[in-house]
Write a protein that holds these residues in place. Structure first.
Motif, PDB file in Angstrom:
ATOM      1  N   UNK A 290       0.863  -1.188   0.000  1.00 39.95           N
ATOM      2  CA  UNK A 290       0.000   0.000   0.000  1.00 39.95           C
ATOM      3  C   UNK A 290       0.896   1.234   0.000  1.00 39.95           C
ATOM      4  N   UNK A 291       0.843   2.045  -1.074  1.00 37.45           N
ATOM      5  CA  UNK A 291       1.676   3.243  -1.183  1.00 37.45           C
ATOM      6  C   UNK A 291       0.890   4.354  -1.870  1.00 37.45           C
ATOM      7  N   UNK A 292       1.380   5.586  -1.732  1.00 36.86           N
ATOM      8  CA  UNK A 292       0.806   6.713  -2.458  1.00 36.86           C
ATOM      9  C   UNK A 292       1.938   7.538  -3.050  1.00 36.86           C
ATOM     10  N   UNK A 293       1.618   8.307  -4.096  1.00 37.56           N
ATOM     11  CA  UNK A 293       2.630   9.140  -4.719  1.00 37.56           C
ATOM     12  C   UNK A 293       2.161   9.644  -6.058  1.00 37.56           C
ATOM     13  N   UNK A 294       2.985  10.487  -6.721  1.00 35.97           N
ATOM     14  CA  UNK A 294       2.618  10.996  -8.046  1.00 35.97           C
ATOM     15  C   UNK A 294       2.757   9.902  -9.106  1.00 35.97           C
ATOM     16  N   UNK A 295       1.819   9.862 -10.038  1.00 35.03           N
ATOM     17  CA  UNK A 295       1.868   8.881 -11.121  1.00 35.03           C
ATOM     18  C   UNK A 295       2.843   9.368 -12.192  1.00 35.03           C
ATOM     19  N   UNK A 296       3.751   8.489 -12.619  1.00 42.83           N
ATOM     20  CA  UNK A 296       4.741   8.847 -13.627  1.00 42.83           C
ATOM     21  C   UNK A 296       4.633   7.868 -14.789  1.00 42.83           C
ATOM     22  N   UNK A 297       4.272   8.396 -15.979  1.00 42.39           N
ATOM     23  CA  UNK A 297       4.127   7.538 -17.159  1.00 42.39           C
ATOM     24  C   UNK A 297       5.487   7.278 -17.796  1.00 42.39           C
ATOM     25  N   UNK A 298       5.776   6.018 -17.953  1.00 46.59           N
ATOM     26  CA  UNK A 298       7.034   5.600 -18.574  1.00 46.59           C
ATOM     27  C   UNK A 298       6.741   5.225 -20.014  1.00 46.59           C
ATOM     28  N   UNK A 299       7.300   5.951 -20.942  1.00 49.91           N
ATOM     29  CA  UNK A 299       7.031   5.675 -22.352  1.00 49.91           C
ATOM     30  C   UNK A 299       8.236   5.007 -22.982  1.00 49.91           C
ATOM     31  N   UNK A 504      -7.777  10.187  -4.460  1.00 52.54           N
ATOM     32  CA  UNK A 504      -7.786  10.124  -2.993  1.00 52.54           C
ATOM     33  C   UNK A 504      -7.793  11.540  -2.406  1.00 52.54           C
ATOM     34  N   UNK A 505      -8.600  11.745  -1.342  1.00 51.74           N
ATOM     35  CA  UNK A 505      -8.574  13.068  -0.709  1.00 51.74           C
ATOM     36  C   UNK A 505      -7.367  13.155   0.222  1.00 51.74           C
ATOM     37  N   UNK A 506      -7.161  14.330   0.779  1.00 50.38           N
ATOM     38  CA  UNK A 506      -5.975  14.561   1.595  1.00 50.38           C
ATOM     39  C   UNK A 506      -5.947  13.656   2.819  1.00 50.38           C
ATOM     40  N   UNK A 507      -7.129  13.343   3.358  1.00 55.85           N
ATOM     41  CA  UNK A 507      -7.185  12.476   4.538  1.00 55.85           C
ATOM     42  C   UNK A 507      -6.694  11.068   4.195  1.00 55.85           C
ATOM     43  N   UNK A 508      -7.091  10.548   3.002  1.00 53.32           N
ATOM     44  CA  UNK A 508      -6.677   9.211   2.577  1.00 53.32           C
ATOM     45  C   UNK A 508      -5.165   9.173   2.332  1.00 53.32           C
ATOM     46  N   UNK A 510      -2.929  11.086   3.672  1.00 51.62           N
ATOM     47  CA  UNK A 510      -2.262  11.194   4.964  1.00 51.62           C
ATOM     48  C   UNK A 510      -2.290   9.862   5.705  1.00 51.62           C
ATOM     49  N   UNK A 511      -3.414   9.162   5.602  1.00 46.63           N
ATOM     50  CA  UNK A 511      -3.540   7.850   6.256  1.00 46.63           C
ATOM     51  C   UNK A 511      -2.496   6.862   5.708  1.00 46.63           C
ATOM     52  N   UNK A 512      -2.333   6.839   4.387  1.00 49.52           N
ATOM     53  CA  UNK A 512      -1.368   5.928   3.763  1.00 49.52           C
ATOM     54  C   UNK A 512       0.057   6.329   4.150  1.00 49.52           C
ATOM     55  N   UNK A 513       0.328   7.634   4.151  1.00 52.93           N
ATOM     56  CA  UNK A 513       1.665   8.108   4.514  1.00 52.93           C
ATOM     57  C   UNK A 513       1.994   7.788   5.966  1.00 52.93           C
ATOM     58  N   UNK A 518       5.039   4.996  10.030  1.00 51.92           N
ATOM     59  CA  UNK A 518       5.100   4.181  11.247  1.00 51.92           C
ATOM     60  C   UNK A 518       5.952   2.935  11.024  1.00 51.92           C
ATOM     61  N   UNK A 519       5.821   2.332   9.847  1.00 50.78           N
ATOM     62  CA  UNK A 519       6.624   1.148   9.542  1.00 50.78           C
ATOM     63  C   UNK A 519       8.106   1.500   9.499  1.00 50.78           C
TER      64      UNK A 519
END
Length: 840
Positions: A290-299, A504-508, A510-513, A518-519
């Motif tokens: 489970x991760x979040x971040x900017x989507x980067x298209x690899x062409x 995902x909204x900012x709360x989601x 933040x939850x993933x981050x 914590x890990x």
């Protein structure tokens, strides 16, 4: 028989059905330990000379004769298996040592019925014992009569390429067989056929469904689209065409033991049909997380139009240089995978190396260059054509191999264009692409990608396997909708649930981050405490050691706080080379591991190869069930000189008291006693006053059941739960459909562990666990409760397992763990563990 002072054709010494050595029910002969040759199940009662020569040895018990042929080849003729134990009963030797014999002359007679009743088998052998100077080429694998041509012996060629080039014979043979490889001729079986064909000077072709392919070309073989149980025709032309045909027919008909991603039924991943959910694309989990971040298209790389007219010699030179660079890069990747014992990554890139040398690809590219095309476009087009062929066959497995070809297309193009071709990833990016290649994944992992998602791809593809190994969450089969997501958009990749959350909204977020943070914090805290002892709440100390395969990994283990090396896999010294490492090289390597561990002890396992782990310089038969075959201590008994050399090297490390020797795949007490005696002899020979500690791996059920007897003569026992699981449950742990069920927390496994610990305790011996179960924090309290006092884990997990030990009460673990032995399944045990010892 025929002898031109170089090669020699041997006549059959007996009448009866012919067998390859691999089918002989005796490990010493079937392993090739005695040399190459052939076997016959005799129907007559007299052994005849296969050629003219001199009797250099006649067995006292009358069951065997050794001849030296006029060309210098030495042949052991051995009547039956274990017949030496008959002490001459039923045998009558007809010749004496030193006697000159003619081809076909009777050498010994035997009572067929008496020998058959009182021996293991009548199967008889003709073995070439000086194979360093000659090689054998079988002529037939059918029934023969005395004197019929059976085996061809030729001097070993010093240059295989010259030998092939000089084969201008017009002799041609052909034959048919049914392909028994699971899934048909995909990459690995095709590679086996190619390897087999390259062992002969004859040219071989495979014919199927109106199409033909050179057996030298991996791509052409796969391109035939041969399925499992399809009938194929093989044709061979050249001076050794008959031997080549027999070998190829056998290779096509004999199933290959394959790893999970090649052997399992492969289905192209299709996103499950679920109700559409706004802002979510559903896919298939290829690697959890489970991760979040900017989507980067690899062409993929695109090439400009090619106007043609390029000087062919210049372009050919550029292509050769680019191929050599990529070949070198792949060799580097292979070396790194071997050091880490990552067999799956190694297999993937070994297949890439074979594809890179494929004549069908190279010839197509070079022909195009000869017509004035640029090397870049010639190479790109050659790969593109082969990809189309594989994709049009409608086979999911071959379609995934097309992705491997595209990988090579991109790598060679980057080398041709002189670009390092580093993707400029934003920090913490989730990479999106139509389909990623294995080399893409390795580079993206190094550059800090946190997750991967693909519009296409399969959950059993090479990329999926590598993603799991790297711990990179990965989704596949998301569909073309993925490619429409704007570059740089913040997304949540929930691979565990097969979801890519687009809005995902900012709360989601933040939850993933926070979950990720914590890990990380937990890992840092564990690392700070990793160098301290691991003691339970009631004061029992558990040693937490590390599994390593090199001195570099040992340095990492020491830095991570390991209490020692619980398992040094010495195979890293023996693989990927043409000769065995000598005594000095081995001693230096083992000394380097001891030096890397400071004052900690190091457990060194003797060589564990054979079966599915082959060495170039140690010819072993292809085994239908390699995990049940010649491996571990069994191989050491068949080739004692290898083990002797390794033991000598181990006995010369300093200080010797920090070195413990561990024997793999022991299944009976005699094996341990034999090695103990051998070590004692070597110690006396080297002037060493005290034998180092000697341990036994408990990885077959027989060893666990005999733990008390083994512990009487071993200094310690170390449980290898990976092999013990598959042998106990009769499930291949690399089988994709069964892997989830090969769980070492199965009550049957726990009973064997408990019995091992109880048997060891009766003689005051300690028990460790060096299998994957030792690295599972859920299993830690169970192992401690059953009596295990050492856990050997992957180096990065030392801190985590030590922290887990410190949370436990050993007496409570003992009381609760024995109750688990009565549960019905591994899932029931896991549920109880979560209840008794929840993971915080």
């Amino acid at each position: 028989m025929h002898n031109n002072n170089k090669d020699l054709t041997l006549g059959a010494p007996l009448s009866g059905p012919v067998l390859t050595l691999a089918r002989v029910p005796d490990l010493v002969f079937s392993s090739g330990a005695m040399g190459d040759g052939i076997a016959i199940d005799p129907l007559n009662n007299t052994l005849h000379a296969p050629c003219a020569g001199v009797v250099v040895h006649a067995a006292r018990t009358g069951h065997a004769v050794t001849l030296r042929a006029d060309n210098g080849a030495e042949l052991l003729l051995h009547l039956g298996l274990d017949t030496v134990q008959l002490q001459g009963e039923g045998f009558s030797m007809l010749v004496q040592e030193g006697a000159r014999v003619s081809s076909g002359q009777a050498l010994l007679r035997f009572d067929l019925d008496q020998v058959a009743r009182n021996s293991k088998s009548l199967i008889s052998l003709m073995i070439l014992t000086n194979g360093e100077h000659f090689q054998t080429l079988p002529i037939t694998l059918k029934s023969v009569k005395v004197g019929e041509p059976l085996l061809h012996i030729v001097p070993r060629a010093t240059n295989g390429a010259q030998a092939q080039a000089s084969d201008t014979s017009t002799d041609e043979v052909e034959g048919q067989t049914r392909v028994n490889h699971r899934g048909g001729l995909h990459a690995r079986p095709a590679a086996l056929i190619r390897q087999t064909a390259q062992g002969f000077s004859s040219k071989a072709q495979l014919h199927f469904n109106g199409k033909s392919a050179s057996c030298d070309s991996l791509v052409s073989l796969m391109g035939l689209g041969v399925g499992e149980q399809d009938e194929v025709r093989v044709s061979c032309q050249g001076k050794d065409c008959k031997a080549a045909l027999l070998a190829l027919l056998d290779a096509l008909a004999t199933p290959l033991a394959e790893d999970a991603h090649a052997a399992a039924p492969v289905v192209k991943a299709v996103a499950p049909q679920r109700p559409a959910e706004s802002g979510v694309i559903q896919g298939v989990c290829a690697a959890p997380g489970l991760v979040c971040g900017p989507l980067f298209h690899l062409t993929a790389m695109t090439l400009p139009e090619d106007s043609g007219g390029h000087p062919p010699q210049e372009q050919l030179q550029a292509l050769d240089q680019a191929l050599e660079k990529v070949r070198s890069d792949i060799h580097g990747t292979l070396d790194h995978a071997r050091q880490r014992k990552d067999n799956q990554e190694e297999a993937i890139f070994a297949a890439h190396l074979a594809l890179l040398e494929d004549p069908a690809l190279l010839d197509a590219a070079r022909q195009s260059i000869g017509q004035g095309r640029a090397a870049t476009h010639a190479w790109s087009d050659a790969i593109g054509e082969q990809c189309e062929i594989l994709l049009q066959l409608g086979n999911a497995l071959l379609a995934e191999r097309a992705n491997d070809l595209r990988d090579l297309q991109q790598r060679v193009l980057r080398a041709l264009l002189g670009e390092a071709w580093h993707y400029q990833l934003p920090a913490g990016a989730i990479v999106a692409a139509h389909e990623l290649t294995p080399s893409d994944l390795l580079q993206l992992s190094e550059q800090g990608a946190v997750g991967l998602c693909m519009a296409a791809g399969g959950a059993t593809s090479h990329v999926a396997i590598l993603a799991r190994g790297k711990g990179l969450p990965c989704l596949v089969a998301l569909g073309s909708e993925l490619l429409d997501v704007p570059q740089g958009q913040q997304v949540v990749l929930n691979a565990d649930q097969g979801r890519l959350e687009l809005t995902p909204d900012s709360a989601r977020i933040e939850q993933v981050r926070q979950s990720h943070l914590l890990r990380q914090q937990r890992r840092e805290q564990q690392q700070q405490q990793a160098h301290l002892p691991a003691r339970t709440l009631d004061g029992q100390e558990i040693e937490v050691a590390a599994n390593v395969a090199s001195s570099q990994e040992a340095q990492g283990a020491h830095a991570n706080g390991a209490d020692g090396v619980g398992l040094l896999r010495t195979e890293f010294l023996f693989v990927d080379r043409h000769t065995a490492p000598d005594e000095q090289e081995q001693r230096q390597a083992y000394q380097a591991v001891l030096d890397a561990m400071g004052d900690k002890s190091v457990i060194i396992r003797t060589i564990d190869v054979g079966g599915d782990k082959q060495l170039d310089y140690l010819p072993l038969p292809v085994e239908a069930n390699p995990v049940l075959g010649l491996r571990g201590i069994r191989l050491a008994q068949a080739r004692p000189e290898l083990l002797d050399q390794q033991l000598r090297a181990l006995l010369q490390v300093s200080p010797l008291q920090r070195c413990r020797i561990l024997l793999p795949m022991v299944s009976e007490l005699d094996e341990l006693l034999h090695i103990r005696e051998r070590i004692d002899c070597l110690c006396a020979e080297l002037g060493i006053g005290q034998r180092p500690e000697l341990g036994v791996m408990i990885e077959v059920p027989a060893a666990a059941l005999l733990a008390e007897q083994l512990a009487e003569y071993a200094d310690f026992l170390s449980i290898g739960t990976n092999d013990l699981s598959q042998y106990t449950l009769a499930m291949d742990r690399d089988h994709a459909g069964l892997a989830a069920r090969v769980d070492a927390l199965h009550p049957a496994l726990l009973r064997l562990i408990a019995q091992t610990c109880a048997g060891a305790a009766k003689h005051g011996r300690w028990v460790g666990v060096c299998g994957a179960l030792a690295s599972d924090p859920l299993a830690t309290p169970v192992l401690v409760g059953l009596g295990v006092s050492e856990l050997s884990v992957s180096p990065p997990q030392v801190g985590e397992i030590k922290e887990r030990v410190r949370q436990l009460d050993a007496a409570e673990c003992q009381r609760l763990s024995h109750d688990l032995l009565n549960l019905s399944s591994a899932s029931a045990v896991r549920h109880a563990c979560h209840q008794h010892w929840p993971l915080s």
